[in-house]
Design an enzyme around this catalytic site. Structure first.
Site: not given
Length: 392
Positions: A132, A204
Site C-alpha cells: 500500500d 514482513y
C-alpha cells in the site's frame, strides 16, 4: 458459417457436413473443414448450427476479455524474449502503492519507465506482493519479459542482456528519477516462471518506536511512534496466540479478494532491538558497560526512569537526544490477507499499552468480524522484508 452447411432434403431427413477444427484460426473462430456426410433431422441440424456459431462467438469474447493476460502469455512464449526475476527495494513514502495506476506515482510505474528507457520499448511488470501507499520494501520481487532489439538496426533481435547489465542499466535510470527505488538482484528465469505464483513464503517487519519525546526526523515515515511504554512480555504472549493456522476474518480489511480467510502464520513475534540511527564509539560502550553494566548496542535505550537531568555532568549530554525503545514485529507466511499484518500489529500495540489483554486477542480472533479488531497500524512502519523462492 452458413456457406459451409450444405443440406439435401429428403422427406424428413437430409445430408449435412460434420465439422472439425483445424490449427488455423480466424479473429474470432476456428476455421472448419468437412469430414464425412451423415443423416440428421432438420431440427437437430439447425440446433447444431446455432450452437456452433454461439460457441465461436463465446471463444472470441473470452479472448478479447483476456486482453493483456493473453498478450503476456504469447510474449513470454516467444523464444526471442527473456524473462527476468528482479528484486527491488524502495522507500514507500512518496508512492501511492506498488501497483500501477493511471495518474498516481507507483513503484511499478517508475520501474516500467526505467526499463522502457533501457530497452527502448514499453514493458509490463508484475510484482510478487502488493504494497500500500507508504509501505516500504527491503526486498520485493517482480518479473519482466524483455526482447532485446537493436537500436541501430530496428527489427534486428540480439541475444538477451546478462542479468548484471540489466541491474546496472536500470539503476542508472532509477537514480535519475528521485532515487527511491533500486534493483538489488536480477536472475534469468524460464518464460513460465511467475513472480507471484512461484513465491514460497513472504516475510514482513513492522517497526515501533516507544517514547514520550518527539520522533527524530531521521525516523520520519519509517516507524510507528507510540508515546506510551510497551509491555514486551505481554506482546510476546499475545503473539503465541496468533501463530499457526486460523480463520483471520477479524484481521482482514474490507475489500479483501481472498477466497478464504484461513491463513497459517508460520512466525509471528516481537523483539526489542537497538534503536537507529545510533553509532556509539568504543569509549562510549566501555563507559556504559562500566557504569551501568549494559552494552548500548545490546541494550538499545535508556531505562524507563532515566532522564538527561539524572546525569552528573549536564554538559556531556547537551544536544544528545534521548533514544526511543525500538520493537520489531516479524510476520512470516506463504500469503497474507488484505491489511492483515497492520491489523495484527494494531492489536499487538494495544496489548503492549494495556488497552487489551491476551484474552481479548483470543476473543477478537474468535469473533470473526473485523469490527471487533482495533484500528490498524499506520503504513509507515511496515516493511516487506523478503519473498522466498526455489529458483530453477
Amino acid at each position: 458459417m452458413n456457406s459451409r452447411i450444405t443440406s439435401k432434403f429428403n422427406m424428413r431427413c437430409f445430408f449435412v457436413w460434420r465439422f472439425q477444427p483445424t490449427v488455423i484460426k480466424t479473429s474470432s473462430c476456428f476455421l472448419l473443414k468437412p469430414l464425412r456426410p451423415f443423416h440428421l433431422s432438420f431440427d437437430r441440424t439447425i440446433h447444431l448450427a446455432r450452437e456452433t456459431i454461439k460457441g465461436c462467438e463465446n471463444r472470441g469474447r473470452r479472448r478479447r476479455g483476456r486482453g493483456s493476460s493473453s498478450s503476456e502469455s504469447e510474449l513470454s512464449m516467444n523464444p526471442r524474449v527473456q524473462r527476468y526475476l528482479v528484486a527491488i527495494e524502495y522507500i514507500g513514502t512518496r508512492f501511492s502503492g506498488s501497483q500501477q495506476q493511471a495518474k498516481d506515482r507507483t513503484v511499478v510505474g517508475v520501474l516500467q519507465e526505467a526499463f522502457r528507457k533501457f530497452v527502448g520499448q514499453p514493458v509490463k511488470i508484475l510484482c510478487s506482493s502488493r504494497t500500500d501507499a507508504g509501505v516500504h520494501a527491503l526486498s520485493n520481487v517482480c518479473h519482466i519479459d524483455v526482447e532485446r532489439i537493436s537500436k541501430r538496426k530496428p527489427g534486428e533481435v540480439l541475444p538477451p542482456h546478462e542479468p548484471g547489465v540489466v541491474q546496472r542499466a536500470v539503476n542508472h535510470f532509477l537514480q535519475r528519477n528521485d532515487g527511491d527505488v533500486m534493483v538489488t538482484d536480477v536472475r534469468s528465469v524460464p518464460s513460465n516462471y511467475h513472480a507471484r505464483y512461484k513465491a514460497r513464503e513472504r516475510t514482513y517487519f513492522y517497526r515501533l518506536l516507544s517514547g514520550s519525546d518527539p520522533l527524530s526526523i531521521l525516523e520520519k515515515d519509517r516507524a510507528w511512534h507510540v508515546p506510551e511504554e510497551l509491555d514486551l512480555r505481554s506482546m510476546q504472549e499475545a503473539c503465541r496466540v496468533l501463530v499457526g493456522s486460523h480463520d483471520f476474518t477479524s484481521f482482514r480489511a474490507a475489500g479483501c479478494q481472498a477466497k478464504s480467510p484461513v491463513r497459517c502464520l508460520d512466525e509471528f513475534n516481537v523483539i526489542e532491538v537497538p534503536s537507529t540511527p545510533y553509532f556509539p564509539s568504543i569509549m562510549e560502550r566501555a563507559e556504559s558497560i562500566l557504569n551501568n553494566g549494559d552494552d548500548p548496542l545490546t541494550y538499545p535505550s535508556q531505562t524507563k526512569t532515566e532522564t538527561a537531568s539524572d546525569t552528573t555532568n549536564f554538559g556531556e549530554t547537551f544536544g544528545i537526544r534521548r533514544r526511543h525503545r525500538c520493537y520489531v514485529v516479524t510476520a512470516r507466511a506463504r500469503g497474507f490477507l488484505y491489511h492483515q499484518v497492520r491489523l495484527l500489529v494494531g492489536a499487538l500495540k494495544c496489548v503492549g499499552t494495556g488497552e487489551l489483554t491476551v484474552s481479548d486477542i483470543e476473543r477478537i480472533l474468535e469473533a470473526k468480524t473485523v469490527s471487533a479488531a482495533k484500528p490498524m497500524a499506520p503504513a509507515s512502519g511496515l516493511y516487506l522484508a523478503r519473498v522466498k523462492y526455489e529458483l530453477p
